[in-house]
Design a protein around this motif. Sequence first.
Motif, PDB file in Angstrom:
ATOM      1  N   UNK A   1      48.474  44.957  38.784  1.00  0.00           N
ATOM      2  CA  UNK A   1      48.833  45.400  40.132  1.00  0.00           C
ATOM      3  C   UNK A   1      49.049  46.916  40.161  1.00  0.00           C
ATOM      4  N   UNK A   2      49.699  47.451  39.136  1.00  0.00           N
ATOM      5  CA  UNK A   2      49.913  48.899  39.063  1.00  0.00           C
ATOM      6  C   UNK A   2      48.575  49.621  38.925  1.00  0.00           C
ATOM      7  N   UNK A   3      47.670  49.068  38.112  1.00  0.00           N
ATOM      8  CA  UNK A   3      46.344  49.678  37.941  1.00  0.00           C
ATOM      9  C   UNK A   3      45.575  49.674  39.267  1.00  0.00           C
ATOM     10  N   UNK A   4      45.686  48.594  40.035  1.00  0.00           N
ATOM     11  CA  UNK A   4      44.998  48.514  41.325  1.00  0.00           C
ATOM     12  C   UNK A   4      45.546  49.560  42.293  1.00  0.00           C
ATOM     13  N   UNK A   5      46.853  49.789  42.262  1.00  0.00           N
ATOM     14  CA  UNK A   5      47.459  50.796  43.141  1.00  0.00           C
ATOM     15  C   UNK A   5      46.997  52.204  42.752  1.00  0.00           C
ATOM     16  N   UNK A   6      46.922  52.480  41.458  1.00  0.00           N
ATOM     17  CA  UNK A   6      46.470  53.797  41.001  1.00  0.00           C
ATOM     18  C   UNK A   6      44.988  53.980  41.338  1.00  0.00           C
ATOM     19  N   UNK A   7      44.185  52.925  41.213  1.00  0.00           N
ATOM     20  CA  UNK A   7      42.762  53.006  41.558  1.00  0.00           C
ATOM     21  C   UNK A   7      42.588  53.322  43.038  1.00  0.00           C
ATOM     22  N   UNK A   8      43.399  52.705  43.891  1.00  0.00           N
ATOM     23  CA  UNK A   8      43.320  52.994  45.322  1.00  0.00           C
ATOM     24  C   UNK A   8      43.678  54.454  45.589  1.00  0.00           C
TER      25      UNK A   8
ATOM     26  N   UNK B   1      46.051  40.867  21.350  1.00  0.00           N
ATOM     27  CA  UNK B   1      46.076  42.202  21.904  1.00  0.00           C
ATOM     28  C   UNK B   1      46.845  42.162  23.220  1.00  0.00           C
ATOM     29  N   UNK B   2      47.702  43.150  23.398  1.00  0.00           N
ATOM     30  CA  UNK B   2      48.447  43.228  24.649  1.00  0.00           C
ATOM     31  C   UNK B   2      47.530  43.732  25.761  1.00  0.00           C
ATOM     32  N   UNK B   3      47.914  43.443  26.971  1.00  0.00           N
ATOM     33  CA  UNK B   3      47.092  43.855  28.105  1.00  0.00           C
ATOM     34  C   UNK B   3      47.314  45.338  28.376  1.00  0.00           C
ATOM     35  N   UNK B   4      46.320  46.153  28.072  1.00  0.00           N
ATOM     36  CA  UNK B   4      46.361  47.584  28.377  1.00  0.00           C
ATOM     37  C   UNK B   4      45.406  47.819  29.527  1.00  0.00           C
ATOM     38  N   UNK B   5      45.937  48.316  30.646  1.00  0.00           N
ATOM     39  CA  UNK B   5      45.124  48.535  31.836  1.00  0.00           C
ATOM     40  C   UNK B   5      44.749  49.998  31.995  1.00  0.00           C
ATOM     41  N   UNK B   6      43.560  50.214  32.503  1.00  0.00           N
ATOM     42  CA  UNK B   6      43.024  51.551  32.703  1.00  0.00           C
ATOM     43  C   UNK B   6      42.413  51.650  34.095  1.00  0.00           C
ATOM     44  N   UNK B   7      42.359  52.866  34.600  1.00  0.00           N
ATOM     45  CA  UNK B   7      41.572  53.173  35.791  1.00  0.00           C
ATOM     46  C   UNK B   7      40.417  54.037  35.306  1.00  0.00           C
TER      47      UNK B   7
ATOM     48  N   UNK C   1      28.919  60.591  45.411  1.00  0.00           N
ATOM     49  CA  UNK C   1      29.703  59.371  45.469  1.00  0.00           C
ATOM     50  C   UNK C   1      30.316  59.106  44.097  1.00  0.00           C
ATOM     51  N   UNK C   2      31.428  58.370  44.117  1.00  0.00           N
ATOM     52  CA  UNK C   2      32.133  58.005  42.898  1.00  0.00           C
ATOM     53  C   UNK C   2      32.405  56.503  42.940  1.00  0.00           C
ATOM     54  N   UNK C   3      32.722  55.976  41.773  1.00  0.00           N
ATOM     55  CA  UNK C   3      33.135  54.568  41.663  1.00  0.00           C
ATOM     56  C   UNK C   3      34.436  54.553  40.874  1.00  0.00           C
ATOM     57  N   UNK C   4      35.436  53.859  41.397  1.00  0.00           N
ATOM     58  CA  UNK C   4      36.738  53.756  40.750  1.00  0.00           C
ATOM     59  C   UNK C   4      36.996  52.278  40.489  1.00  0.00           C
ATOM     60  N   UNK C   5      37.262  51.940  39.239  1.00  0.00           N
ATOM     61  CA  UNK C   5      37.499  50.543  38.880  1.00  0.00           C
ATOM     62  C   UNK C   5      38.725  50.421  37.994  1.00  0.00           C
TER      63      UNK C   5
END
Length: 140
Positions: free
Chosen positions: A42-49, A1-7, A94-98
């Motif tokens: 890295x792109x997912x981490x930037x979008x999460x921020x 499976x390819x790496x599919x990243x989500x926020x 409050x929210x949680x973003x991961x």
Amino acid sequence: MTAEWYVLIEEDTRETRNADGVELKLHRWTLVATHHIEGGEAQAAAVAEDAALHYVPGVLARHARPGDQPARRAFLTKDGAWVVQLRQRHRECHIRVTTARLMHSQEEKEAPPKSLREMLRSALEAPQPPQKPWTPAGRA
């Protein structure tokens, strides 16, 4: 499976219910958004921020006026999750973003409908035993 990243964005949702004349304020975490990210971790981490610094949860958005910006305290945990405390006009939430990598996906499958004969037979027979709950492999 390819790496599919989500926020993933979770909110502390609130619901007020009355039971026996008592007002109950019920809180629970709810997954309110899953955003597929084109790119890597890295792109997912930037979008999460970006989500942690700009996302406005429904409980505040419903009562906001154009131009309102809630007070916001964003905490980055050791594991990379953002926990954000928001406050606006006497409302707090409050929210949680991961970030998360999709590891498994399965479509829903429905059993074929029972025939008339099977429905009549199951109505006359004893009910089926309940399904056993999941246990780790090797333990019964």
